[in-house]
Design an enzyme around this catalytic site. Structure first.
Site, PDB file in Angstrom:
ATOM      1  N   ASP A 125       0.835  -1.194   0.000  1.00 19.08           N
ATOM      2  CA  ASP A 125       0.000   0.000   0.000  1.00 19.08           C
ATOM      3  C   ASP A 125       0.876   1.253   0.000  1.00 19.08           C
ATOM      4  OD1 ASP A 125      -2.639   1.336   0.391  1.00 19.08           O
ATOM      5  OD2 ASP A 125      -1.755   1.923   2.303  1.00 19.08           O
ATOM      6  N   GLU A 155       1.571  -0.553  -5.177  1.00 18.10           N
ATOM      7  CA  GLU A 155       0.649   0.514  -5.551  1.00 18.10           C
ATOM      8  C   GLU A 155       1.501   1.774  -5.712  1.00 18.10           C
ATOM      9  OE1 GLU A 155      -3.251   2.934  -3.827  1.00 18.10           O
ATOM     10  OE2 GLU A 155      -1.630   2.289  -2.500  1.00 18.10           O
TER      11      GLU A 155
END
Length: 548
Positions: A200, A243
């Protein structure tokens, strides 16, 4: 050679708490995931990416973690998670976890200790400033919702940094102790049997942390080499998916050197390609996709794109020009309430495309044939919609719709007690859109997904081959070829609602009648490559008998 399983994977993104509830508390659980594993296997899923499963106040969908080594009690016990992991493995399905290490919840014991005592062992695990930082109001990830990235904490007597929400203080990843802890977390879950991680907010993890440094200074890419080496030492086939919505000139830094001598991340979400597809769909013009694929950098031998149309966040259009972004807004999110953070759309794909089955199939056919590994969001396969009454990104985080009984078959709890209500009204309510009804309809979107994903898994050229964009007319048609060791595929997509004939130009190279593998026709036929007819919003995947 270590197996590069991720090249030909189908990744299914799911929130455990929104998938299937078995103990009637209104929250999905690991037992529910086990119950639905056969459904996912039949769908064609090879890898399940779990959104955060750790203990959390759930103020940010679980991305506000309070214990990286535990599982959320409402999902079940650690033993229940292991049962799910075992069940997935028995069906040949791998499991990846969300790896949230840029920040924690402000309720995490580390932060509670850090704010309570300047001499705490955890004080330097976070980013502090005794004076108001010069970049206090710069670099908010959620503009319009958060007004600052530094917040003064009365108990701590200092400012703490938070690139995301104010209740998610940033970890100080420049601290060697924090870096070591992150590697320990990764090791712990690999030991249990997970196959990798979706990292993330990957750029924010490695950016400079000092006050005044936001948007300035070099990123510490070496950390991802350290992490890759640690996880590869423990499990040679472990995969890292980043990401990282970054410019092309930064992408290769996440992968490492093009020759693979400094390998870091194996997969990166193809944000730029995603935005090009959205622009192309809005314009009904293939040229944005063609230009983008041709401009994407060559990846190292182990590198791979992860393609997607929708994810658990907004459709991020931040790398389009303001004019291009407005075109997409007008086509797919004209109401200001459908837009978010001045850059994105908070809707599911099916309603964005007006529920037009032909365009929905076309869009996913485009995604599945692009270079990379496809990632789909739970509910995509039945055409779920959104609930715009929910705040921010929560609009697309609603319970899975299994049937037309109370709570869509998700839970037997009192509907009034569900933390997140099911979609119950309008054309995307669970009475109209659910798995059971689509299972009974051989022409449903769900059955189309099953057929197409199984065909995809037979076409190794897509994930591991070389892709070439072909120059054809008219401009609303995209034709490209993927070649690999297994053979070659030809893909045609008509982005406009106008039937057309496409001169492919391959007949002279390889005369004959190739086999159509997937098409918008009910019964695909063999086609001649001299000129291919496409319906409006039509598409064809053609298995070539020879490698042209």
């Amino acid at each position: 050679m270590v197996e590069r399983w991720y090249r030909n994977a189908v990744i299914y993104s799911v929130d455990v708490g929104l998938f299937q509830d078995t103990d009637d508390d209104g929250v999905g659980d690991f037992a529910g995931m086990v119950r639905r594993l056969d459904y996912l296997s039949r769908l064609g899923v090879t890898t399940i990416w779990l959104n955060p499963i750790h203990p959390s106040p759930k103020r940010d969908g679980g991305y506000d973690v309070t214990d990286h080594y535990g599982v959320h009690a409402r999902y079940g016990s650690f033993g229940d998670f292991c049962q799910f992991l075992n069940g997935a493995g028995e069906r040949g399905i791998r499991v990846m976890l969300d790896f949230v290490v840029n920040h924690t919840s402000d309720e995490h014991p580390w932060f509670r200790s850090a704010r309570a005592d300047r001499d705490s062992l955890y004080r330097d695990w976070y980013v502090w400033s005794d004076t108001e930082p010069p970049d206090r109001f710069e670099g908010q990830v959620f503009p319009g919702v958060e007004s600052e990235v530094w917040t003064y904490d009365e108990q701590a007597g200092a400012w703490y940094r938070h690139r995301f929400y104010s209740f998610e203080p940033d970890l100080n990843t420049e601290n060697p102790e924090v870096r070591e802890e992150i590697k320990k977390i990764a090791e712990a879950w690999l030991r249990v049997g997970v196959s990798g991680y979706r990292i993330d907010a990957a750029p924010f993890v490695i950016e400079p942390k000092a006050p005044g440094s936001i948007g300035k200074g070099d990123l510490d890419y070496a950390f991802y080499r350290e992490l890759r080496e640690r996880v590869s030492w423990l499990r040679g086939d472990a995969a890292l998916l980043a990401e990282a919505n970054v410019p092309d000139d930064e992408v290769l830094e996440y992968f490492g050197h093009a020759d693979g001598s400094a390998s870091r991340i194996q997969l990166i979400f193809a944000f730029r390609l995603n935005q090009a597809i959205m622009l192309a769909l809005a314009r009904e013009d293939a040229r944005p996709i063609i230009a983008t694929v041709r401009e994407l950098p060559d990846l190292p031998r182990y590198g791979q794109w992860a393609t997607f149309l929708r994810n658990h966040d907004e459709v991020d259009l931040g790398r389009l020009t303001p004019e291009e972004r407005q075109e997409v807004f007008e086509a797919f999110g004209p109401d200001p309430d459908m837009q978010l953070y001045d850059r994105g759309i908070r809707r599911r794909l099916a309603p964005m495309l007006g529920g037009d089955r032909r365009r929905i199939e076309l869009a996913y056919s485009l995604q599945f044939t692009m270079p990379g590994t496809p990632v789909i969001r739970y509910g995509d396969e039945i055409g779920m919609g959104e609930n715009l009454e929910l705040r921010e990104r929560e609009a697309i985080r609603t319970p899975m719709q299994w049937d037309d009984t109370v709570n869509a078959g998700f839970s037997r709890a009192d509907p009034a007690t569900l933390p997140v209500p099911v979609i119950s009204a309008g054309p995307y309510g669970y009475q109209q859109v659910n798995v059971t009804d689509e299972r009974r309809d051989v022409n449903s979107l769900l059955v189309w997904f099953e057929r197409t994903l199984h065909s995809l898994r037979e076409c190794e050229e897509i994930g591991s081959g070389n892709h070439t964009m072909l120059d054809v007319d008219p401009p609303h048609v995209l034709v490209h070829r993927a070649t690999g060791e297994a053979g070659a595929m030809l893909f045609l997509h008509n982005l406009a609602d106008v039937p057309c004939r496409v001169e492919v130009g391959l007949q002279a190279d390889r005369p004959g009648r190739p086999l159509s593998v997937v098409a918008d026709d009910d019964y695909p036929e063999e086609v001649d490559l001299g000129a291919v007819d496409l319906n409006g919003y039509g598409y064809r995947w053609i298995r070539l008998r020879h490698n042209p």
